[in-house]
Design a protein around this motif. Structure first.
Motif, PDB file in Angstrom:
ATOM      1  N   LEU A 222       0.831  -1.211   0.000  1.00 13.33           N
ATOM      2  CA  LEU A 222       0.000   0.000   0.000  1.00 13.33           C
ATOM      3  C   LEU A 222       0.865   1.261   0.000  1.00 13.33           C
ATOM      4  O   LEU A 222       1.854   1.354   0.728  1.00 13.33           O
ATOM      5  CB  LEU A 222      -0.917  -0.020   1.227  1.00 13.33           C
ATOM      6  CG  LEU A 222      -2.085  -1.001   1.087  1.00 13.33           C
ATOM      7  CD1 LEU A 222      -2.447  -1.627   2.414  1.00 13.33           C
ATOM      8  CD2 LEU A 222      -3.288  -0.296   0.463  1.00 13.33           C
ATOM      9  N   HIS A 223       0.452   2.215  -0.803  1.00 10.22           N
ATOM     10  CA  HIS A 223       1.234   3.442  -0.962  1.00 10.22           C
ATOM     11  C   HIS A 223       0.368   4.522  -1.595  1.00 10.22           C
ATOM     12  O   HIS A 223      -0.695   4.236  -2.142  1.00 10.22           O
ATOM     13  CB  HIS A 223       2.436   3.181  -1.883  1.00 10.22           C
ATOM     14  CG  HIS A 223       2.019   2.794  -3.280  1.00 10.22           C
ATOM     15  ND1 HIS A 223       1.654   1.507  -3.605  1.00 10.22           N
ATOM     16  CD2 HIS A 223       1.872   3.521  -4.409  1.00 10.22           C
ATOM     17  CE1 HIS A 223       1.311   1.455  -4.883  1.00 10.22           C
ATOM     18  NE2 HIS A 223       1.422   2.676  -5.404  1.00 10.22           N
ATOM     19  N   THR A 224       0.852   5.754  -1.533  1.00  6.46           N
ATOM     20  CA  THR A 224       0.295   6.800  -2.389  1.00  6.46           C
ATOM     21  C   THR A 224       1.275   6.984  -3.544  1.00  6.46           C
ATOM     22  O   THR A 224       2.464   6.692  -3.406  1.00  6.46           O
ATOM     23  CB  THR A 224       0.114   8.134  -1.633  1.00  6.46           C
ATOM     24  OG1 THR A 224       1.379   8.556  -1.105  1.00  6.46           O
ATOM     25  CG2 THR A 224      -0.892   7.987  -0.502  1.00  6.46           C
ATOM     26  N   ASP A 225       0.768   7.447  -4.680  1.00  7.23           N
ATOM     27  CA  ASP A 225       1.622   7.584  -5.864  1.00  7.23           C
ATOM     28  C   ASP A 225       2.404   8.898  -5.849  1.00  7.23           C
ATOM     29  O   ASP A 225       2.005   9.860  -5.196  1.00  7.23           O
ATOM     30  CB  ASP A 225       0.757   7.550  -7.131  1.00  7.23           C
ATOM     31  CG  ASP A 225       0.671   6.143  -7.701  1.00  7.23           C
ATOM     32  OD1 ASP A 225       0.885   5.185  -6.944  1.00  7.23           O
ATOM     33  OD2 ASP A 225       0.388   6.015  -8.907  1.00  7.23           O
ATOM     34  N   THR A 226       3.469   8.897  -6.622  1.00  4.93           N
ATOM     35  CA  THR A 226       4.301  10.085  -6.879  1.00  4.93           C
ATOM     36  C   THR A 226       4.680  10.823  -5.587  1.00  4.93           C
ATOM     37  O   THR A 226       4.658  12.045  -5.530  1.00  4.93           O
ATOM     38  CB  THR A 226       3.613  11.062  -7.873  1.00  4.93           C
ATOM     39  OG1 THR A 226       2.338  11.470  -7.354  1.00  4.93           O
ATOM     40  CG2 THR A 226       3.444  10.447  -9.241  1.00  4.93           C
ATOM     41  N   LEU A 235      -5.586  13.144  -8.381  1.00 10.00           N
ATOM     42  CA  LEU A 235      -6.535  12.049  -8.556  1.00 10.00           C
ATOM     43  C   LEU A 235      -5.889  11.030  -9.477  1.00 10.00           C
ATOM     44  O   LEU A 235      -5.215  11.392 -10.439  1.00 10.00           O
ATOM     45  CB  LEU A 235      -7.790  12.621  -9.223  1.00 10.00           C
ATOM     46  CG  LEU A 235      -9.150  12.004  -8.937  1.00 10.00           C
ATOM     47  CD1 LEU A 235      -9.448  12.024  -7.448  1.00 10.00           C
ATOM     48  CD2 LEU A 235     -10.234  12.791  -9.689  1.00 10.00           C
ATOM     49  N   GLN A 236      -6.111   9.765  -9.156  1.00 11.84           N
ATOM     50  CA  GLN A 236      -5.532   8.713  -9.979  1.00 11.84           C
ATOM     51  C   GLN A 236      -6.661   7.852 -10.522  1.00 11.84           C
ATOM     52  O   GLN A 236      -7.575   7.493  -9.776  1.00 11.84           O
ATOM     53  CB  GLN A 236      -4.612   7.867  -9.114  1.00 11.84           C
ATOM     54  CG  GLN A 236      -4.025   6.691  -9.845  1.00 11.84           C
ATOM     55  CD  GLN A 236      -3.032   5.933  -9.007  1.00 11.84           C
ATOM     56  OE1 GLN A 236      -3.203   5.877  -7.792  1.00 11.84           O
ATOM     57  NE2 GLN A 236      -2.036   5.371  -9.615  1.00 11.84           N
ATOM     58  N   MET A 237      -6.618   7.546 -11.809  1.00 16.56           N
ATOM     59  CA  MET A 237      -7.635   6.681 -12.416  1.00 16.56           C
ATOM     60  C   MET A 237      -6.965   5.393 -12.888  1.00 16.56           C
ATOM     61  O   MET A 237      -5.877   5.413 -13.457  1.00 16.56           O
ATOM     62  CB  MET A 237      -8.267   7.398 -13.616  1.00 16.56           C
ATOM     63  CG  MET A 237      -9.338   6.603 -14.343  1.00 16.56           C
ATOM     64  SD  MET A 237      -8.735   5.323 -15.489  1.00 16.56           S
ATOM     65  CE  MET A 237      -7.946   6.276 -16.771  1.00 16.56           C
ATOM     66  N   LEU A 364      -4.574   5.184   0.119  1.00 15.33           N
ATOM     67  CA  LEU A 364      -3.431   4.374  -0.306  1.00 15.33           C
ATOM     68  C   LEU A 364      -3.957   3.188  -1.101  1.00 15.33           C
ATOM     69  O   LEU A 364      -5.047   2.681  -0.819  1.00 15.33           O
ATOM     70  CB  LEU A 364      -2.663   3.852   0.910  1.00 15.33           C
ATOM     71  CG  LEU A 364      -2.040   4.892   1.828  1.00 15.33           C
ATOM     72  CD1 LEU A 364      -2.986   5.265   2.954  1.00 15.33           C
ATOM     73  CD2 LEU A 364      -0.744   4.363   2.415  1.00 15.33           C
ATOM     74  N   HIS A 365      -3.170   2.748  -2.065  1.00 12.90           N
ATOM     75  CA  HIS A 365      -3.579   1.592  -2.860  1.00 12.90           C
ATOM     76  C   HIS A 365      -2.409   0.630  -2.993  1.00 12.90           C
ATOM     77  O   HIS A 365      -1.244   1.025  -2.909  1.00 12.90           O
ATOM     78  CB  HIS A 365      -4.082   2.027  -4.245  1.00 12.90           C
ATOM     79  CG  HIS A 365      -3.033   2.718  -5.062  1.00 12.90           C
ATOM     80  ND1 HIS A 365      -2.686   4.033  -4.856  1.00 12.90           N
ATOM     81  CD2 HIS A 365      -2.235   2.268  -6.062  1.00 12.90           C
ATOM     82  CE1 HIS A 365      -1.732   4.364  -5.700  1.00 12.90           C
ATOM     83  NE2 HIS A 365      -1.427   3.318  -6.445  1.00 12.90           N
ATOM     84  N   GLY A 366      -2.747  -0.634  -3.192  1.00 14.54           N
ATOM     85  CA  GLY A 366      -1.735  -1.666  -3.413  1.00 14.54           C
ATOM     86  C   GLY A 366      -2.319  -2.708  -4.338  1.00 14.54           C
ATOM     87  O   GLY A 366      -3.447  -2.552  -4.840  1.00 14.54           O
TER      88      GLY A 366
HETATM   89 FE   FE2 Z   1       0.600   3.158  -7.355  1.00 12.57          FE
END
Ligand code: FE2
Ligand code: ZN
Length: 397
Positions: A222-226, A235-237, A364-366
């Protein structure tokens, strides 16, 4: 010893050779013949093991997440190799880490440059923080999805999606055609995308197109991007256009709920995570080198509400930004954060037709590992841009 004396002695000691290194209760000491010695925390050393299992040589990413560190950071033996100018640690599980002395010296030099007033003197923990913007995370992420046909034709449905993102940190459009061009149209309902090194709209398979574990089939924590951008993407799609295989589930965690939990239950750790600068980087040799050091929990000074959660255990650069005397309490905080993040994700299978938007300043996404062919497309939208649309539609006042 004054900082000036330490710096003077340190410069002199570089010309001198090391004598036998040894471990103390929670550090490793490396003495020099000058009488000066270097000291590193054991857990910091384990976190920075340069071997190929711990530090991916292709992506330059850390592969061991902080919650694993306490169990792994037990020393069996320390050896000094004067001719190779290195120190080798054998850990209790027989894992070996070899540290180059020149690199350790460089880290130490950075530590000596950290200003003594690294933290604000004022105790800002006296402020009352505001968590009214946090709502329970849905156990089934698909339950709040809006339908593609409605979303493309009605501002009411678009407002509903943006409202879900504001409330929970993510929103889903369901039943979209699983193709690249239709997905672009979904994004453009909200805003133009933000162009980055990954392109404005991009599509990829697990071919390591970029130096990042996201482009492999491996488990992604799990993380946040950039996290390495001075302003992380808003926002991430994602849209999984095709998957012929197993696995590849996505995990989601509400970062703001974690901040609230730290504020209520772990005040010391909360305080450190909103003050200590963690460095993040993205390195693609000869092409790109992004680097930013920033706090994990960023509050708005105006509203006293949590504004941004920045955390990627893979993209952490060398942690040479933390004063020596804070390293032990910092790792206690980091390990607890990693435990909390990893312990409570909601899992969702992003099958073709499901377009998900994540507030990258919050959620967060993984991803679990997967087999077979997997084709994804994605885009980023700047925070200013998606919030502009949310204001126009009355979702954000
Ligand atoms: Fe990512
Ligand atoms: Zn290692």
């Amino acid at each position: 010893m004054s900082l000036f004396t330490r710096k003077y002695l340190w410069r002199y000691s570089k010309l001198s050779s090391i004598s036998k290194a040894f471990s103390t209760a929670d550090t490793v000491k490396i003495p020099f013949l000058t009488g000066l010695s270097l000291e590193f925390h054991t857990i910091w050393l384990r976190h920075h093991c340069p071997c190929e299992n711990c530090f991916n040589p292709k992506t330059f990413q850390k592969m061991v997440i902080p919650s694993k560190l306490p169990d792994l950071s037990v020393i069996k033996d320390v050896e000094t190799n004067s001719s190779l100018n290195s120190v080798q640690i054998t850990w209790m599980d027989d894992h070996k880490s070899t540290f180059d002395m020149n690199w350790l010296q460089k880290v130490n030099t950075k530590w000596l440059k950290i200003p003594e007033n690294y933290f604000l003197k004022e105790d800002d923990d006296q402020y009352k923080y505001n968590f009214t913007n946090i709502h329970p995370f849905p156990s089934d992420p698909l339950q709040n999805a809006v339908n593609y046909d409605d979303f493309m034709s009605s501002d009411h449905s678009l407002a509903e999606l943006l409202g879900n993102i504001v409330k929970h940190g993510f929103g889903i459009v369901q039943n979209a055609p699983p193709d690249f061009n239709s997905t672009k149209e979904v994004v453009l309902r909200i805003s133009h995308p933000q162009n980055t090194i990954y392109g404005d709209f991009s599509q990829w398979t697990s071919n390591l197109a970029h130096a990042d574990t996201a482009y492999t089939s491996e488990y992604v924590h799990l993380h946040t991007d950039t996290s390495y951008f001075s302003e992380p993407m808003g926002l991430q799609m994602f849209h999984c256009l095709k998957h012929e295989g197993t696995g590849g589930m996505n995990s989601l965690v509400d970062g703001f709920a974690i901040v609230k939990k730290f504020h209520e239950n772990f005040p010391g750790e909360h305080s450190l995570l909103k003050k200590v600068f963690i460095p993040s980087q993205f390195l693609d040799v000869g092409k790109h080198h992004f680097y930013t050091a920033d706090v994990t929990f960023k509050y708005s000074l105006l509203t006293r509400s949590i504004e941004r959660f920045r955390y990627n255990p893979h993209d952490m650069a060398t942690l040479d930004t933390i004063p020596f005397n804070l390293i032990a309490p910092f790792y206690t905080s980091l390990v607890r954060l990693s435990d909390e993040v990893e312990s409570s994700p909601v899992w969702v299978k992003l099958s073709p037709g499901v377009v998900i938007f994540l507030d990258n300043w919050r959620v967060l996404h993984g991803r679990s590992e997967f087999t077979g062919f997997r084709h994804l497309c994605g885009a980023y939208i700047g925070r200013s841009d998606w919030l502009s649309k949310a204001r126009v539609l009355g979702v954000v006042k």
